[in-house]
Design a protein around this motif. Sequence first.
Motif, short mmCIF file in Angstrom:
data_model
loop_
_atom_site.label_atom_id
_atom_site.label_comp_id
_atom_site.label_asym_id
_atom_site.label_seq_id
_atom_site.Cartn_x
_atom_site.Cartn_y
_atom_site.Cartn_z
N SER A 194 10.39 -10.46 4.66
CA SER A 194 9.12 -10.13 4.20
C SER A 194 8.49 -9.12 5.24
O SER A 194 7.88 -8.36 4.60
N ALA A 195 8.78 -8.96 6.51
CA ALA A 195 8.55 -7.96 7.17
C ALA A 195 8.78 -6.42 6.99
O ALA A 195 8.32 -5.56 6.91
N PHE A 196 10.02 -6.51 6.28
CA PHE A 196 10.91 -5.22 5.85
C PHE A 196 9.99 -4.82 4.64
O PHE A 196 10.06 -3.56 4.64
N ALA A 197 9.87 -5.69 3.82
CA ALA A 197 9.25 -5.51 2.45
C ALA A 197 7.59 -4.77 2.82
O ALA A 197 7.36 -3.84 2.20
N ALA A 198 7.19 -5.28 3.71
CA ALA A 198 5.78 -4.79 4.18
C ALA A 198 6.06 -3.46 4.70
O ALA A 198 5.04 -2.60 4.45
N TRP A 199 6.85 -3.22 5.65
CA TRP A 199 7.04 -1.84 6.19
C TRP A 199 7.45 -0.81 4.97
O TRP A 199 6.85 0.17 4.97
N VAL A 200 8.24 -1.15 4.20
CA VAL A 200 8.35 -0.15 3.00
C VAL A 200 7.20 0.06 2.23
O VAL A 200 6.95 1.07 1.62
N ALA A 201 6.54 -1.08 1.71
CA ALA A 201 5.16 -0.83 1.18
C ALA A 201 4.19 0.28 2.03
O ALA A 201 3.73 0.83 1.25
N ARG A 202 4.10 -0.19 3.14
CA ARG A 202 3.29 0.91 3.87
C ARG A 202 3.58 2.22 3.77
O ARG A 202 2.74 3.06 3.89
N HIS A 203 4.72 2.30 4.10
CA HIS A 203 5.46 3.81 3.71
C HIS A 203 5.04 4.46 2.58
O HIS A 203 5.07 5.62 2.39
N LYS A 204 4.95 3.72 1.37
CA LYS A 204 4.61 4.27 0.09
C LYS A 204 3.10 4.66 -0.18
O LYS A 204 2.80 5.33 -1.15
N VAL A 205 2.39 4.12 0.94
CA VAL A 205 0.80 4.80 0.81
C VAL A 205 0.57 5.90 1.26
O VAL A 205 0.88 6.19 2.32
N PRO A 206 0.08 6.98 0.46
CA PRO A 206 -0.29 8.02 0.61
C PRO A 206 -1.24 8.29 1.68
O PRO A 206 -2.15 7.40 1.73
N VAL A 207 -0.78 9.00 2.96
CA VAL A 207 -2.05 9.48 3.99
C VAL A 207 -2.98 10.39 3.45
O VAL A 207 -2.86 11.42 3.00
#
Length: 306
Positions: A194-207
């Motif tokens: 779950s923590a890894f999936a959340a990290w992947v999701a955060r990476h996909k959010v444009p800055v």
Amino acid sequence: MQHSVFSPMGPEAARIAELAWLLFLGGGAIFLLVMLALLLALGGGEGVRRRLGARRAILAGGVAFPVAVLSALLLHVLGVAAALGAGGREPALRIEVTGRQYWWEVRYPAQGITTANEIRVPVGRRIELLLDSGDVIHSFWVPALHGKRDMIPGRVTSLRFSLDRPGVLRGQCAEFCGTQHALMAMLVIAEEESAFAAWVARHKVPVAAPADPTLALGWQAFGRAGCGACHAIHGTPWAGRSGPDLTLLGERRSLAAGTLDNHQATLAGWIAGPQEIKPGNAMPAFNTVLDGKELRALAAWLESLR
């Protein structure tokens, strides 16, 4: 933080640790046996020395015993090597790691993520690292993970493993690659799915461009100083590839491949004078390009990338 072959975090490292203990304990036992024979030869009576020097004793201790022990050890080592090299089940996650002077580029092709100096993996899944080099020969070594793998320009090697519990593992380049070879470390961060999936999701959010005035000044300073020519940040106009990707830089535990702890003060110091901290790296100094206010704002904005 695990950085020892005797603290394995997965089955592959456990096999290597067992082999290491076998060599140490077996070598110690043989050393004691030889010392005992030496003491008997020096201090024993004439009869003891005669028996130790007999042809049968020499053949048994000098030929038969070493052949038997080394043959058994060879068979065992070949079995361990075969187990470590076996393909096993197909990996659930592939990660590409490129060694560069003096940092690590890390790419997740299926997830479309590029990062640097930290490898995040989910616990319990089969992982495959595809290793290569962008310049000279490097060597990937995380003692609590697996054995060493050389990284040779123009050649891709692989390393398959799994981790059985969360934790942070430290690794190091194990092949001399230049003046800052000793300051070329990495971290492998094993976390729950779950923590890894959340990290992947955060990476996909444009800055997005920040609304805060200080952070906005840092955004502008990044563009004005030309940082985007070397560095990429997801969702921004900057997509440089010659330096580390800075997306989610604020989450990373260290800067410059383990050289500094990662926080606003060290970020500012690194940007201002990287050659004083890690001579010979490819990062130019910006202390004459940015004034103090811009430098602090840029460090604050980069730290906010989480």
